[in-house]
Design an enzyme around this catalytic site. Structure first.
Site, PDB file in Angstrom:
ATOM      1  N   ASN A 158      68.598 114.799   9.703  1.00  0.00           N
ATOM      2  CA  ASN A 158      68.049 115.852   8.845  1.00  0.00           C
ATOM      3  C   ASN A 158      66.960 116.558   9.657  1.00  0.00           C
ATOM      4  O   ASN A 158      65.843 116.068   9.769  1.00  0.00           O
ATOM      5  CB  ASN A 158      67.473 115.189   7.581  1.00  0.00           C
ATOM      6  CG  ASN A 158      66.934 116.186   6.596  1.00  0.00           C
ATOM      7  OD1 ASN A 158      66.869 117.383   6.870  1.00  0.00           O
ATOM      8  ND2 ASN A 158      66.535 115.695   5.433  1.00  0.00           N
ATOM      9  N   ARG A 198      72.473 117.174   7.671  1.00  0.00           N
ATOM     10  CA  ARG A 198      72.084 117.955   6.507  1.00  0.00           C
ATOM     11  C   ARG A 198      71.903 119.411   6.952  1.00  0.00           C
ATOM     12  O   ARG A 198      71.191 119.691   7.909  1.00  0.00           O
ATOM     13  CB  ARG A 198      70.762 117.424   5.952  1.00  0.00           C
ATOM     14  CG  ARG A 198      70.332 118.197   4.758  1.00  0.00           C
ATOM     15  CD  ARG A 198      69.051 117.681   4.205  1.00  0.00           C
ATOM     16  NE  ARG A 198      68.712 118.425   3.008  1.00  0.00           N
ATOM     17  CZ  ARG A 198      67.634 118.182   2.282  1.00  0.00           C
ATOM     18  NH1 ARG A 198      66.827 117.217   2.631  1.00  0.00           N
ATOM     19  NH2 ARG A 198      67.386 118.900   1.229  1.00  0.00           N
ATOM     20  N   HIS A 214      69.146 121.647  -2.934  1.00  0.00           N
ATOM     21  CA  HIS A 214      69.065 120.222  -3.335  1.00  0.00           C
ATOM     22  C   HIS A 214      70.437 119.692  -3.767  1.00  0.00           C
ATOM     23  O   HIS A 214      70.516 118.726  -4.527  1.00  0.00           O
ATOM     24  CB  HIS A 214      68.103 120.025  -4.540  1.00  0.00           C
ATOM     25  CG  HIS A 214      66.666 120.254  -4.245  1.00  0.00           C
ATOM     26  ND1 HIS A 214      65.818 120.816  -5.169  1.00  0.00           N
ATOM     27  CD2 HIS A 214      65.909 119.965  -3.162  1.00  0.00           C
ATOM     28  CE1 HIS A 214      64.596 120.895  -4.661  1.00  0.00           C
ATOM     29  NE2 HIS A 214      64.632 120.387  -3.440  1.00  0.00           N
ATOM     30  N   ARG A 233      55.312 126.703  -4.797  1.00  0.00           N
ATOM     31  CA  ARG A 233      56.162 127.865  -5.135  1.00  0.00           C
ATOM     32  C   ARG A 233      56.022 128.211  -6.608  1.00  0.00           C
ATOM     33  O   ARG A 233      55.978 127.324  -7.458  1.00  0.00           O
ATOM     34  CB  ARG A 233      57.630 127.544  -4.831  1.00  0.00           C
ATOM     35  CG  ARG A 233      57.943 127.544  -3.351  1.00  0.00           C
ATOM     36  CD  ARG A 233      59.335 127.016  -3.078  1.00  0.00           C
ATOM     37  NE  ARG A 233      59.285 125.712  -2.444  1.00  0.00           N
ATOM     38  CZ  ARG A 233      60.327 124.947  -2.180  1.00  0.00           C
ATOM     39  NH1 ARG A 233      61.536 125.344  -2.496  1.00  0.00           N
ATOM     40  NH2 ARG A 233      60.180 123.782  -1.597  1.00  0.00           N
ATOM     41  N   GLU A 247      69.519 111.261  -0.505  1.00  0.00           N
ATOM     42  CA  GLU A 247      70.285 112.353   0.104  1.00  0.00           C
ATOM     43  C   GLU A 247      70.994 111.890   1.372  1.00  0.00           C
ATOM     44  O   GLU A 247      72.128 112.297   1.630  1.00  0.00           O
ATOM     45  CB  GLU A 247      69.339 113.524   0.394  1.00  0.00           C
ATOM     46  CG  GLU A 247      68.886 114.171  -0.904  1.00  0.00           C
ATOM     47  CD  GLU A 247      67.772 115.178  -0.739  1.00  0.00           C
ATOM     48  OE1 GLU A 247      66.670 114.781  -0.327  1.00  0.00           O
ATOM     49  OE2 GLU A 247      67.993 116.355  -1.044  1.00  0.00           O
TER      50      GLU A 247
END
Ligand code: AMP
Length: 398
Positions: free
Chosen positions: A7, A89, A178, A239, A383
């Site tokens: 990743n 990823r 995601h 955010r 993940e």
């Protein structure tokens, strides 16, 4: 079978080597500050080791990681031949890659065309893939995309009501992110309930530093809160999530800022951190509001409200709700947030065992009471395992 999952972030490279017979990582770690002074690798093989080492780019970082994997003391394999496949990823698959794929040079060229859609992550993702191609030319490389699970969202939910021409020319639409996490916890939740994903109406809540929700019907995603970029939707660490888009030119004019500067403000200086003026970390927000900090209290209420609002919207989109799944840093650990969200959803028949929920962190379990109309689960996300499973399945077929 051993599968290495990579990743790559803009200045980091996370890695996990999985033994797929047991589906557990045998070693893992992260190379940080790649391209900067003071770079290092944090490595774990039961014990944690920090190695301070110069890492000018992702290729060198990967070389050092591979050396560590083969290290007689710190590693788990004797030679690179023992790595059967690598799973990467990848942030963006645009409309081209709607599921995980075995990568080749041509596909990597296609990925280079998506750099504009993820200027921070895509170059790092591609750099990691190219480094693996050159260091392990005979090992199959698989790409798993953050956007892929959302490819099933129908046009009425993935299109924006801008001139259609903009979609045709620039592919401006909702992609969602995601995806590996939503897919993993949705599948795991169905397993946990002992049910097939068919017939299940589920909302997955990935609440971390970045947060998103997905509405999943029959195991397929039908809507998600993040959009063209990971800015839309929920209130996140830094955010802002949803807001009136007309605020963007308004801020630009008032503060004499360029579009890029307003973009940075919304992505890096907003959310929990920007509103409270304190921190992007929910633990700090929780502590501050317990001490009476007004803006921390307010942003927490806004965070919960936005989630509850989306649960209502997605229950309508799904035509009902069988199951809600909490995951990621806040979803797995912040029992107060889980409790407050579920309390607001009492009108839907959501009821959790608050005593069980209180203090519970990171453990797979059912939070709902037997008389709750909606199953509420806590499923820790993984993940990397999700990517390893996709890689395993693709390589096995090839
Ligand atoms: P993630 O992006 O999934 O790694 O989640 C990281 C975020 O989870 C942190 O920034 C915190 O906001 C949040 N988090 C982690 N542990 C806790 C906790 N015990 N209570 C509240 N929030 C937490």
């Amino acid at each position: 079978m051993n599968i290495l999952v990579i990743n790559s972030g803009s200045s980091s490279l996370k890695y996990k080597l999985f033994d797929m017979d047991k589906k557990v990582p045998v070693v893992s770690g992260i190379a940080e500050r790649i391209g900067f002074d003071g770079s290092f690798i944090k490595h774990e093989n039961g014990e944690k080791t920090v190695i301070n080492i110069e890492l000018p780019d992702h290729k060198v970082a990967l070389q050092e990681v591979l050396k560590l994997l083969m290290d007689p003391k710190l590693g788990a394999i004797k030679s690179l031949d023992e790595i059967d496949a690598v799973g990467h990823r990848i942030l963006h698959g645009q409309e081209v890659f709607t599921e995980s794929v075995i990568l080749d040079k041509e596909k990597v060229e296609t990925l280079k065309g998506f750099i504009e859609m993820g200027p921070l992550h895509m170059p790092a993702n591609i750099g990691g893939i190219e480094a693996c191609f050159s260091l392990m030319p005979n090992v199959p490389q698989v790409g798993a995309f953050d956007t892929a699970f959302h490819a099933t969202i129908p046009p009425k939910a993935h299109l924006y009501a801008l001139p259609y021409d903009l979609y045709e020319r620039y592919r401006i639409r909702r992609y969602g992110f995601h995806g590996t996490s939503h897919k993993y916890v949705a599948n795991r939740a169905a397993e946990f309930l002992g049910r097939s994903p068919e017939g299940l109406k589920m909302i997955t809540l990935h609440l971390g530093n970045g947060s998103s929700m997905a509405a999943v019907k029959d195991g397929k995603c039908i809507d998600t809160t993040m959009g063209f970029t990971p800015l839309e939707g929920l209130i996140m660490g830094t955010r802002c999530g949803d807001m009136d888009p007309a605020i963007v030119p308004y801020i630009g004019k008032k503060l004499d800022m360029t579009p890029d500067e307003v973009d940075a403000l919304m992505n890096k200086e907003s959310g929990l951190k920007g509103f409270s003026g304190l921190s992007n970390d929910m633990r700090d927000i929780q502590k501050a509001r317990s001490e009476g900090h007004k803006l921390a209290q307010l942003v927490y209420e806004m965070f919960i409200y936005r989630i509850v609002k989306y649960v209502g919207a997605y229950t309508a989109a799904l035509g009902g709700l069988d199951c809600m799944v909490f995951t990621a840093g806040i979803g797995e650990n912040d029992y107060e947030a889980r409790r407050d969200i579920c309390r607001e959803l009492g009108f839907l028949g959501v009821k959790i065992d608050e005593e069980l929920n209180d203090g519970l962190r990171g453990k797979e379990c059912r939070l709902s009471t037997p008389d709750s109309k909606v199953e509420v689960l806590l499923i820790p996300t993984d993940e990397e395992l999700s990517i390893a499973l996709d890689t395993f399945n693709l390589v096995k077929k090839a």
